[in-house]
Design an enzyme around this catalytic site. Structure first.
Site, PDB file in Angstrom:
ATOM      1  N   HIS A  96      35.605  38.766  19.917  1.00 36.08           N
ATOM      2  CA  HIS A  96      36.866  38.394  20.385  1.00 36.08           C
ATOM      3  C   HIS A  96      37.861  37.679  19.255  1.00 36.08           C
ATOM      4  CE1 HIS A  96      35.635  39.475  24.367  1.00 36.08           C
ATOM      5  NE2 HIS A  96      36.822  39.269  24.935  1.00 36.08           N
TER       6      HIS A  96
ATOM      7  N   GLU B 270      39.798  50.839  28.451  1.00 36.84           N
ATOM      8  CA  GLU B 270      40.835  51.111  27.211  1.00 36.84           C
ATOM      9  C   GLU B 270      40.779  52.573  26.685  1.00 36.84           C
ATOM     10  OE1 GLU B 270      38.250  48.723  27.819  1.00 36.84           O
ATOM     11  OE2 GLU B 270      39.315  46.816  27.650  1.00 36.84           O
TER      12      GLU B 270
HETATM   13  C1  LIG Z   1      36.109  46.254  26.487  1.00 37.31           C
HETATM   14  C2  LIG Z   1      36.514  44.900  27.524  1.00 37.31           C
HETATM   15  N1  LIG Z   1      38.016  44.877  28.003  1.00 37.31           N
HETATM   16  C3  LIG Z   1      38.223  43.943  28.645  1.00 37.31           C
HETATM   17  C4  LIG Z   1      37.657  42.871  28.421  1.00 37.31           C
HETATM   18  C5  LIG Z   1      38.242  41.413  29.147  1.00 37.31           C
HETATM   19  N2  LIG Z   1      37.370  41.021  30.345  1.00 37.31           N
HETATM   20  C6  LIG Z   1      36.290  40.202  30.234  1.00 37.31           C
HETATM   21  S1  LIG Z   1      35.619  40.069  31.648  1.00 37.31           S
HETATM   22  C7  LIG Z   1      36.861  41.420  32.351  1.00 37.31           C
HETATM   23  C8  LIG Z   1      36.437  41.653  33.870  1.00 37.31           C
HETATM   24  C9  LIG Z   1      35.062  42.282  34.119  1.00 37.31           C
HETATM   25  O1  LIG Z   1      34.862  42.322  35.580  1.00 37.31           O
HETATM   26  P1  LIG Z   1      33.623  42.688  35.976  1.00 37.31           P
HETATM   27  O2  LIG Z   1      32.843  43.815  35.377  1.00 37.31           O
HETATM   28  O3  LIG Z   1      33.817  43.085  37.617  1.00 37.31           O
HETATM   29  O4  LIG Z   1      32.594  41.379  35.805  1.00 37.31           O
HETATM   30  P2  LIG Z   1      32.959  40.134  36.384  1.00 37.31           P
HETATM   31  O5  LIG Z   1      33.765  39.237  35.540  1.00 37.31           O
HETATM   32  O6  LIG Z   1      33.503  40.270  37.732  1.00 37.31           O
HETATM   33  O7  LIG Z   1      31.415  39.283  36.617  1.00 37.31           O
HETATM   34  C10 LIG Z   1      37.766  41.623  31.485  1.00 37.31           C
HETATM   35  C11 LIG Z   1      38.608  42.647  31.801  1.00 37.31           C
HETATM   36  C12 LIG Z   1      36.446  42.530  27.648  1.00 37.31           C
HETATM   37  N3  LIG Z   1      35.991  41.581  27.580  1.00 37.31           N
HETATM   38  N4  LIG Z   1      35.887  43.930  27.342  1.00 37.31           N
END
Ligand SMILES: Cc1ncc(C[n+]2csc(CCOP(=O)(O)OP(=O)(O)O)c2C)c(N)n1
Ligand SMILES: Cc1ncc(C[n+]2csc(CCOP(=O)(O)OP(=O)(O)O)c2C)c(N)n1
Ligand SMILES: [Mg+2]
Ligand SMILES: [Mg+2]
Lengths: 331, 331, 331, 331
Positions: free
Chosen positions: D129, D60
């Site tokens: 959230h 972000e």
């Molecule tokens: C700072 C932030 N940005 C965006 C999100 C929305 N979000 C939640 S999980 C996720 C993907 C995370 O991917 P990864 O780190 O690979 O973990 P996975 O879900 O694959 O276990 C996103 C974009 C968030 N919760 N926090």
């Protein structure tokens, strides 16, 4: 090194913990589908060998930080089903008295400093816990779990720099499940993930995250080295999530195919693989394993029933725990 | 009583608390040998060593995160944030993590840390080194916010902050570091949530925070010469806020001006004025007046910067208006 | 490639620009010492070959982002003394009408998007300017200047990731002057700086930042490649600042020795080195060079006099330029 | 008139502006194929391609920084910030950079960008959230802040935001994405700084923002049934704020309640109440009442979460108190 008795115990414990995670998630998903769970949740199914292989190498004094996809870490670090399901349903007996929910479960008694709904949000916390251990002269190690997507957050590089400069006992465990929400990892990660840690002078490793023994082997070695002050370390664990990004992510063919999912489930499932190995090696018979599975299933069902019947926190709890020393902040 | 500078008072508070409690440590940029650009910490690294006075890379989100993790695991970090303007960089770790962890964990985890930073313009440092951003953190439940207005308060409030089991943000006025005030040799603490009546008066109440306390005091002197008796109150902490003391004075004098160096809109003055208006409405002879810094980024040019901040003359002029009933026509 | 006539012009322009920077800084320092300049400022003296070698490779359509130590970049990118000194003194005729001051000088006409008082604060801006150029189908290149200390900011890794993924025409120019405020670089930077860019798949280079021709050679090549879509690139330029961190940082032996400073000034000065080379190569005679120096000195003196006599912005400007479309936001 | 959802209204606004002006582009996480987790952007990438609907890594601060740079160089980025809670991550780029650049450059540089994000609790998404953080950005001069309360407003305000030459933060209510409202087929814009009187009344004014507009409308219905005539006003933008419209209504009804979903303390309600108290003081029959979200982190448990946000019943109850003069005793 450990004698076979110990190994047998450890093997069975790891198997059981993987099954517990899978079973927990199946129940959580069911709670969602039957509209009994408030909100959404992110399933760990498919990634069990990562949490279990690593946490098996830790003691209760060692700490972890977890993520939005945190049930697996929580179970692997020793949490109980009952308090976990209560938390998922927002009940008073939950680990956080219902105030945290799925994305914030913490279980201090076993050294789980908590899930986090900010992607990458716990990287500083884990590194700080390691700093604290070092300052105390304790040999506790902290494992920081995060996803491949989280490697895009700048915070990681800030804290790896400090961890490397100060030789902190922290292990960065990157669970690379190939996806960052609805996007493939290679579309959002340039270069090579382990190289990013190496650039800070941190030793980095890649391991098959579907092979609990390989994960546990590596983790055991790195934890031992971290205890001696040879840390920090970085581990990239190749793994896969079976469900959608969260329980509501049902139609997902626009970002990954059913075939791909099927392939991982059929050919690389960490539980099936380990189960076959246990039987082959004579560590457990098929019957013993089935009995274990059934027991875990029954445990989970009982915990779910308990949690459904359990009571919500009283309304007056709403303004408690804002501060440690002010009982009701709005009184 | 001996007089010491605010800078020395802060230094003493830190040294005393670090001697008393070995879990207290300082972390930030150039805090050790350099003793910060303001030289507030000079001598501490010599006494406590680089293990407890920790120089970091320029990575505010990172070291803030480390502090949260260290605090959760038993330490009491005092984070040195060189300029209050850098709060924008640590907001996630401070407001999404530190402020909420106690609540989200249902009271199981504590985050006893202090962020020491500063506020105040008119140092010709332009828009990114002159802001007074205390309103932002005051808006977030779970953070305590202290605004010392003298060496005496700086020492007593900082010691209280360090012993508090919650995250506390304490803002020092950059322009006040060399200002001397009487400070006892013996140990003392200033409790949070207790305003100080710095001058008794009967005609009008001037509520000032931090840098604006001196402005209110000077305004009161100007007014006294004209036969107007102004009471001057310093809330000292805005979270918790000593509403009772403010209301008591408002009910007594029936006229109130709130003066603060943060931007006027959506800041401190609205909150304090709002509460007084609501809870002392029928005692007021005139609307509560609010005087904050102008709603403009802080300009570099001295010709512009000086007019963005409330002055004693401006406060006195508004007080006269309130006394004369001029506000009646306006409202 | 270029014919000797062109080269001669370019050499003399580079020499002249380096002298202009040094002269500008000497005057700025003098203004500070004689209390004619509001606030503090950070001198670029010693690092001239970096800004000049790079900016000589750019056109007015190419852009740069600059830092707190930004006078050198500003001059090198084409700015005039008069408007610069006016800005430093907070005068209406300054590049920013006195509102920005030393740490925020921007000169849009020559593609300088501005200095920045947040360390690392312009890394996103530079990368975004490159994104814009790419979206437009323009072949403009953006150079992002920052210090070694700024490599600790996580933002760098976030934007390098995107720049690499999207092949943006941006060059990250890390001015490694060995110090991050009052701290040596190796105490705050783990591993190898160029490796951090390489980990994202970005080609990285190291170059002697005291050798203007080496810098310019490399820059010319990389700019040409970036124009063709082969970017991004990362360059680490080894250099040295002669003054303290800012003009007020006088007693600095606790973090670096006078001998070290003397060594760089005597043996690695970019202007002296290039001057000898120009004379040796017969590009210019000693007399011609002395004349050029004198001319620059006179220019600077005239600009300083002009700026001192120039007027401050009118008070009514204070609430202008908060928004583009509201003339006086507080009217 | 046709009725469309808020989600569709936002989608249309973006599509129309992107067709009209090729410098407009969208940048954020999972905005392209996925169309965001809320599916608000579905179909846009198909029309405008991945060059103008840009999926980013989870970074972000990074992509916010890119947007600032792109905006400064001629583009009009619309930043998609998935949850309002992530504002804490982009505060530096938004508040230290975007908000101040026009001012710091003396009006020479513009930053025409939009941050589209959301607010609102009661989705069982817990403390990280569910926040409504508009007060934080409203406090920072240089940012405009829009709070649409219906599909109609969401479209008209977003189109205005995109054409604005200043940074604008627009907050959508997450719970309202599927709410339908009449939206004309023909193009329209809603100017900033013009409140809407959504219901005429004579006894009391209910000022509601965003999600709280519906709450005020429902409260007005409850009150109407009891013979109390409530006027409902929606400021639509809080920066700029249509003070005149609010004062006009306050002077007419003499009683005001301000309802907002941000935390009550140091937020929006204090500002609006403060201005009305100050400028309509002698027209008021009772203090202006403020109703914000409880000053607690948002709890996960439905049993707790629902009581943290103002309800129509609670607003009506307060209105009755004001009408009956009960507040007189309290104050
Ligand atoms: C700072 C932030 N940005 C965006 C999100 C929305 N979000 C939640 S999980 C996720 C993907 C995370 O991917 P990864 O780190 O690979 O973990 P996975 O879900 O694959 O276990 C996103 C974009 C968030 N919760 N926090
Ligand atoms: C975010 C932020 N943190 C800290 C500072 C204070 N500060 C100003 S310059 C500086 C050192 C920068 O070092 P480097 O990047 O190497 O640049 P140099 O001064 O050596 O040119 C610091 C810590 C700042 N301005 N911004
Ligand atoms: Mg992933
Ligand atoms: Mg440096």
């Amino acid at each position: 090194m450990a004698d076979s008795k110990t190994n047998t115990e450890a093997y069975l414990r790891m198997y059981r913990q993987m099954v517990r995670i899978r079973t927990f998630e199946d129940n959580a998903n069911q709670l969602y589908l039957s509209a009994k769970m408030p909100g959404l949740t992110h399933m760990y199914s498919g990634e069990e060998a990562v949490a279990v292989g690593i946490c098996e190498a830790l003691t209760d004094n060692d700490r972890i930080t977890s993520t939005h996809r945190g049930h697996g870490h929580c179970v692997a670090k020793g949490a109980e089903f009952q308090q976990m399901f209560c938390e998922l349903l927002g009940k008073e007996e939950g680990y956080c008295r219902g105030k945290g929910g799925s994305m914030h479960i913490a279980d201090q008694s076993h050294g789980n400093l908590g899930a986090n709904a900010i992607v990458g949000g716990s990287m500083g916390i884990a590194t700080g816990a390691a700093l604290r251990a070092k300052m105390q002269g304790a040999d506790d190690v902290t494992v920081c779990f995060f996803g491949d997507g989280a490697t895009a957050q700048g915070l990681l590089y800030e804290v790896m720099n400090m961890a490397a400069l100060w030789k902190l006992p922290v292990i960065y465990a990157c669970e690379n499940n190939g996806y960052s929400e609805y996007t493939k990892t290679d579309e959002i990660a340039a270069g090579k993930i382990t190289a990013r840690a190496e650039a800070f002078g941190i030793e980095a490793f890649e391991v098959d995250g579907q092979d609990v023994l390989a994960v546990n082997d590596l983790a055991t070695k790195l934890v031992a080295r971290a205890r001696k002050g040879e840390g920090p370390f970085f581990v990239e664990l190749k793994t896969y999530r079976y469900h959608g990004h969260h329980v509501g992510d049902i139609n997902r063919e626009y970002y990954r195919s059913k075939e791909e999912e099927q392939d991982w489930k059929a050919n690389r499932d960490p539980i099936i693989r380990f189960r076959s190995w246990l039987v082959e090696q004579g560590v457990a018979s098929e019957d013993e394993i089935e009995a274990m599975n059934a027991e875990v299933k029954a445990d989970a069902a009982a915990a779910v029933d308990y949690a459904i019947a359990a009571k919500y926190p009283e309304a007056h709890e709403v303004d408690m725990h804002v501060f440690t020393d002010i009982e009701h902040v709005l009184a | 009583m001996r007089e010491i500078t605010l800078s020395k008072a802060v230094n003493e508070a830190l040294a005393e608390e670090m001697r008393r409690d070995e879990t207290v440590f300082i972390i930030g940029e150039d805090v050790a040998e350099a003793g910060t650009p303001f030289k507030v910490l000079s001598g501490l690294v010599e006494e406590f060593g680089t293990q407890r006075v920790i120089d970091t890379p320029i990575a505010e989100p990172g070291f803030m995160g480390l502090a949260v993790g260290a605090a959760m695991t038993g330490a009491r970090p005092v984070v040195d944030l060189m300029f209050g303007d850098f709060l924008f960089l640590i907001m996630d770790q401070l407001c999404n993590q530190a402020a909420k962890i106690h609540y989200m964990s249902g009271g199981k985890l504590n985050v006893p840390l202090v962020v020491r930073t500063n506020l105040g313009a008119t140092r010709r440092s332009a828009a990114q080194h002159s802001q007074s951003l205390h309103a932002l953190v005051a808006h977030i439940p779970g953070l305590k916010v202290a605004l010392p207005s003298s060496a005496y308060e700086a020492k007593g409030l900082l010691k209280t902050a360090i012993r508090d089991n919650n995250p506390v943000v304490i803002f020092e006025d950059k322009l006040m570091y060399n200002d001397k005030a009487p400070v006892p040799e013996e140990e003392y603490l200033i409790p949070f949530g207790e305003a100080a009546v710095l001058r008794d008066g009967t005609d009008i109440t001037l509520i000032g925070t931090s840098s604006m306390v001196q402005v209110c005091q000077k305004a009161a002197e100007i007014l006294a010469a004209e036969g107007i008796s102004a009471e001057v109150i310093d809330p000292r902490t805005i979270v918790p806020l000593d509403e009772a003391a403010l209301l008591k004075s408002a009910r007594k004098t029936s006229r109130v001006i709130v003066v603060d160096e943060g931007h006027q809109s959506f800041g401190i003055t609205g909150e304090i004025a709002g509460r007084i208006n609501e809870k002392a409405f029928y005692h007021l002879d005139a609307p509560v007046l609010r005087m904050g810094a102008m709603d403009v980024p802080v300009p570099f040019s001295p010709a512009l910067e000086d007019i963005t901040v409330p002055t004693p003359e401006a406060v006195a002029a508004n007080a006269r208006k309130l006394m004369s009933g001029e506000m009646i026509d306006a409202a």
